[in-house]
Design an enzyme around this catalytic site. Sequence first.
Site, PDB file in Angstrom:
ATOM      1  CD  GLN A  16      14.927   4.328  22.372  1.00  0.00           C
ATOM      2  OE1 GLN A  16      13.934   4.709  21.782  1.00  0.00           O
ATOM      3  NE2 GLN A  16      15.645   3.303  21.959  1.00  0.00           N
ATOM      4  CB  SER A  17      16.573  11.772  21.061  1.00  0.00           C
ATOM      5  OG  SER A  17      16.103  12.996  20.551  1.00  0.00           O
ATOM      6  CG  ASN A  18      10.360  10.686  21.115  1.00  0.00           C
ATOM      7  OD1 ASN A  18      10.221   9.546  20.678  1.00  0.00           O
ATOM      8  ND2 ASN A  18      10.164  10.989  22.398  1.00  0.00           N
TER       9      ASN A  18
ATOM     10  CB  CYS B  10      17.680  12.442  17.564  1.00  0.00           C
ATOM     11  SG  CYS B  10      18.756  13.533  18.528  1.00  0.00           S
TER      12      CYS B  10
ATOM     13  CE1 TYR C  31      17.070   8.636  16.846  1.00  0.00           C
ATOM     14  CE2 TYR C  31      18.737   7.371  18.021  1.00  0.00           C
ATOM     15  CZ  TYR C  31      17.729   8.304  18.021  1.00  0.00           C
ATOM     16  OH  TYR C  31      17.388   8.909  19.198  1.00  0.00           O
TER      17      TYR C  31
END
Length: 333
Positions: A75-77, A79, A116
């Site tokens: 859950q990378s903001n 990325c 994504y």
Amino acid sequence: MNLDALPRKIYTDGATPIEKAERLSQVFGGPELFIKRDDQLGLTEGGNKTRKLEFLIADAASKGADTVITAGAIQSNHCRLTLSACVKEGLNCRLVLEENEEPQYDTYSTGNFLIYQLLDEHATEIVANGTDMEAALERAAEEERSRGRVPYIIPVGGSNAVGMTGYAACAVEIASQSEELDAPFDYVVCASGSGGMQAGLVAGFASMNRRPDVLGMSVIKPEKDQQALVHKLANETAEHLGVGAKISRERIQCFDECLAPGYALPSDAMKEAVKLTAQSEALLLDPVYSGKAMAGLNALIRDGFFQENDRVLFIHSGGTPALYAYAPFFHEK
Ligand SMILES: Cc1ncc(COP(=O)(O)O)c(C=O)c1O
């Protein structure tokens, strides 16, 4: 510090607003709280990485890169926003995502993970928890080179000197807004993860010889380790920007009140802070960064850290999409 000389893309129209958080201040009976709406920065769903990407993507373009590679959690903001910038710029993007230590709620179906898939379903590659992420980034870059592409690696969180310049620029923006408000801030409070946001702010205020103490709420490392990391990064930023004097260790203040039970693991204090901010200011924080940072700020207020009339600016650094991935936790009694 001459920011105008550096290559930069602009992804946000003007300064993000600073709002007076009157009802939240009343809950505690002081200090005077303000919120900087960096959740309203440009690119898909906003958040703090947009400021770093303005300088990173411009740097990639100036080096002739056609492919951007970066890494983060599921859950990378960071990325999400890197992919968003690449879509906008017509660049190829590869995201190396590290699995969580243990499965977390809906992290593989919604929130940033969903975004994504919507932006580019071919961009992501999932690797096992504990993978050496620097080596994984290098491997991905080598693969791209063998296809004739020119890769540009952005480190986790975008926290190198080029990226952190975005938050030195934010310090300049805050200084100019506080002049308009005709009242300087005593403290700026932010989440501190890979450390770049806090380091950039410290370097930016130091370059202007300004007071606001920057308080970083550590969400990954214990206080002392985070302090050492942010100190190193702040000096790297200052050097990159040609700020003369070294930044002293005393200027770096980190707190780990909000860290437990660990990175990206939700806590009752975070849940309380997210609900309190929603119910007093109608603002949505996130469970991993801004919600935990607000929990840390609330703990400092309750501990009597501030004077009643101190002016405290909380940076809402975004991350709201992750809230949906943690929905079951907020339903739990
Ligand atoms: C929403 C949000 N807030 C705060 C941070 C922390 O910023 P930094 O990694 O620069 O310390 C991050 C990092 O990913 C983030 O996504």
